[in-house]
Design an enzyme around this catalytic site. Structure first.
Site, PDB file in Angstrom:
ATOM      1  N   THR A   1       0.907  -0.966   0.076  1.00  0.00           N
ATOM      2  CA  THR A   1       0.037   0.609   0.203  1.00  0.00           C
ATOM      3  C   THR A   1       0.842   0.851   0.141  1.00  0.00           C
ATOM      4  O   THR A   1       1.530   0.949   0.739  1.00  0.00           O
ATOM      5  CB  THR A   1      -0.900  -0.233   1.003  1.00  0.00           C
ATOM      6  OG1 THR A   1      -1.045  -1.048   1.257  1.00  0.00           O
ATOM      7  CG2 THR A   1      -2.165   1.041   1.136  1.00  0.00           C
TER       8      THR A   1
ATOM      9  N   ARG B   1     -10.345 -11.011  -3.671  1.00  0.00           N
ATOM     10  CA  ARG B   1      -9.972 -10.660  -2.239  1.00  0.00           C
ATOM     11  C   ARG B   1      -9.981  -8.801  -1.873  1.00  0.00           C
ATOM     12  O   ARG B   1      -9.169  -8.238  -3.000  1.00  0.00           O
ATOM     13  CB  ARG B   1      -8.954 -11.027  -1.560  1.00  0.00           C
ATOM     14  CG  ARG B   1      -8.013 -10.843  -0.419  1.00  0.00           C
ATOM     15  CD  ARG B   1      -7.597  -9.231  -0.246  1.00  0.00           C
ATOM     16  NE  ARG B   1      -6.880  -9.400   1.366  1.00  0.00           N
ATOM     17  CZ  ARG B   1      -6.392  -8.063   1.427  1.00  0.00           C
ATOM     18  NH1 ARG B   1      -6.053  -7.546   0.838  1.00  0.00           N
ATOM     19  NH2 ARG B   1      -5.812  -7.573   2.503  1.00  0.00           N
ATOM     20  N   VAL B   2     -10.331  -9.016  -0.796  1.00  0.00           N
ATOM     21  CA  VAL B   2     -10.750  -6.361  -0.742  1.00  0.00           C
ATOM     22  C   VAL B   2      -9.987  -6.890   0.332  1.00  0.00           C
ATOM     23  O   VAL B   2     -10.138  -7.087   1.922  1.00  0.00           O
ATOM     24  CB  VAL B   2     -12.488  -6.212  -1.418  1.00  0.00           C
ATOM     25  CG1 VAL B   2     -12.293  -4.912  -0.773  1.00  0.00           C
ATOM     26  CG2 VAL B   2     -12.479  -6.664  -2.156  1.00  0.00           C
ATOM     27  N   GLY B   3      -9.298  -5.310   0.499  1.00  0.00           N
ATOM     28  CA  GLY B   3      -8.262  -5.558   1.481  1.00  0.00           C
ATOM     29  C   GLY B   3      -9.235  -4.094   2.213  1.00  0.00           C
ATOM     30  O   GLY B   3     -10.429  -3.510   2.175  1.00  0.00           O
ATOM     31  N   ASP B   4      -8.540  -3.004   3.494  1.00  0.00           N
ATOM     32  CA  ASP B   4      -9.046  -2.347   3.698  1.00  0.00           C
ATOM     33  C   ASP B   4      -8.598  -0.839   3.367  1.00  0.00           C
ATOM     34  O   ASP B   4      -9.473   0.130   2.964  1.00  0.00           O
ATOM     35  CB  ASP B   4      -7.945  -2.104   4.531  1.00  0.00           C
ATOM     36  CG  ASP B   4      -6.582  -1.660   4.677  1.00  0.00           C
ATOM     37  OD1 ASP B   4      -5.781  -2.728   4.062  1.00  0.00           O
ATOM     38  OD2 ASP B   4      -5.640  -0.165   5.143  1.00  0.00           O
TER      39      ASP B   4
ATOM     40  N   THR C   1      -1.683   1.378   6.327  1.00  0.00           N
ATOM     41  CA  THR C   1      -1.052   0.143   6.123  1.00  0.00           C
ATOM     42  C   THR C   1      -0.903  -0.843   6.546  1.00  0.00           C
ATOM     43  O   THR C   1      -0.568  -0.570   8.253  1.00  0.00           O
ATOM     44  CB  THR C   1       0.287   0.657   5.194  1.00  0.00           C
ATOM     45  OG1 THR C   1       0.701  -0.074   5.207  1.00  0.00           O
ATOM     46  CG2 THR C   1       0.767   1.954   6.346  1.00  0.00           C
ATOM     47  N   GLY C   2      -0.997  -2.322   6.367  1.00  0.00           N
ATOM     48  CA  GLY C   2      -0.454  -3.064   6.958  1.00  0.00           C
ATOM     49  C   GLY C   2      -1.862  -4.583   6.190  1.00  0.00           C
ATOM     50  O   GLY C   2      -2.324  -4.473   4.714  1.00  0.00           O
TER      51      GLY C   2
ATOM     52  N   GLY D   1      -5.003  -6.001   5.867  1.00  0.00           N
ATOM     53  CA  GLY D   1      -6.529  -5.302   5.330  1.00  0.00           C
ATOM     54  C   GLY D   1      -7.206  -5.838   6.077  1.00  0.00           C
ATOM     55  O   GLY D   1      -7.850  -5.412   6.834  1.00  0.00           O
TER      56      GLY D   1
HETATM   57  N1  GLY Z   1      -3.124  -3.031   3.113  1.00  0.00           N
HETATM   58  C1  GLY Z   1      -3.990  -2.956   1.541  1.00  0.00           C
HETATM   59  C2  GLY Z   1      -4.403  -4.667   2.018  1.00  0.00           C
HETATM   60  O1  GLY Z   1      -5.068  -5.663   2.765  1.00  0.00           O
HETATM   61  O2  GLY Z   1      -5.258  -5.034   1.182  1.00  0.00           O
END
Ligand code: GLY
Length: 300
Positions: free
Chosen positions: A184, A211-214, A233-234, A236
């Site tokens: 990120t 898959r969807v992150g944060d 960042t990290g 998700g």
């Molecule tokens: N922090 C980005 C993700 O987990 O997709």
């Protein structure tokens, strides 16, 4: 209290007006901060926090070193799907799982400014991109191919069952422990009293297609309002469970920004990083090295 064994990378509050702060992802080589300072300098617009954060994020998307845009990691099936978002005090736009364009953050801005929607995903987002003139672009890199090959080898090896990063994935249980720590890019700004935030990512590997992150979820990987702007960042999945950015935002004004970031990040077991700006200044905090860049009007 922070666990004693954890070393954190942080800054005290920098009280400067009209400023832009960016990060290259938790786990990114902090020696890249010089590059990010230069990106910040070029991205800064005296009259627009929104354009400053978008310009900064585009610069990082175009640099294959970072996991966003060109340089995004591959999914387990070899595809590249990217997420990005922008947020101001009054607007939000994000794209989920976008493929085959160069700058997902520009499309997130277009979702905010040119459509009646807030979030666009998958093939509909791609159709919108083509309608708006975004050209076919392959963000794949040798780095992403090598990284996927390494992950697939590790997942296949007999040791995977004993590796805390991989064994959960084999069981398709809690995938959060598998995720590599660099991911990120993001930016926050306060210019002429207005806040803005932007974020972009190729995701946190290993990850399934879809898959969807944060990052594209308001309140999770990004939040902005009249009190400030926050980007995370990290991992998700962990960030979403904590709704990390709105949780930071809600505390702005109750204590100092560095203290809020430190307290919120200390709840995390996995790698995590935060950048934030409020009316008093900016701050960042991360549990692993993280490249950051900064510019203010005074430095121009
Ligand atoms: N922090 C980005 C993700 O987990 O997709």
């Amino acid at each position: 209290m922070l666990p004693r064994k954890t070393i954190y990378w942080s800054t005290t509050l920098q009280s400067v007006k009209n400023s832009l702060l960016l990060h290259g992802g938790v786990g990114s080589d902090s020696s890249l901060s010089a590059v990010l300072h230069e990106y910040a300098r070029k991205a800064f617009r005296k009259d627009s926090s929104l354009h400053s954060v978008v310009n900064a994020t585009v610069a990082m998307e175009d640099d294959p070193v970072f996991n966003a845009g060109t340089g995004s990691y591959q999914r387990i099936d070899g595809s590249i799907q990217m997420d990005a978002a922008v947020m101001t005090e009054t607007g939000f736009g994000s794209v989920i799982g976008i493929e085959r364009i160069r700058n997902p953050v520009k499309l997130a801005l277009d979702v905010m400014q040119k459509t009646p929607h807030l979030i666009m995903a998958g093939d509909g987002a791609l159709r919108l991109a083509r309608l708006l003139g975004y050209e076919e672009y392959d963000p794949d890199t040798k780095k992403a191919q090598e990284q996927r090959a390494k992950v697939m080898n590790e997942l296949d090896s007999p040791e995977a069952a004993k590796n805390p990063r991989y064994s959960p994935f084999k069981r398709m249980g809690d995938i959060s422990k598998l995720i590599l720590p660099e991911d990120t890019v993001g930016a926050v700004a306060c210019i002429k009293g207005k806040f803005a935030a932007a974020v972009s990512t190729g995701g946190a590997t290993p990850m399934l297609r879809g898959r969807v992150g944060d990052s594209p979820i308001p309140g999770a990987g990004i939040f902005c309002g009249t009190k400030g702007a926050v980007v995370a960042t990290g991992i998700g999945e962990e960030i979403i469970k904590h709704m990390l950015c709105i949780s930071v935002y809600n505390e702005i004004g109750s204590k100092s920004l560095p203290r809020i970031l430190q307290e919120k990040a200390s709840d995390f077991e996995g790698p995590v990083g935060l950048i934030a700006i409020d009316r008093e200044g900016y701050s960042y905090f991360s549990s692993k090295p993280m490249a950051v860049g900064f510019i203010s009007e005074e430095m121009e």
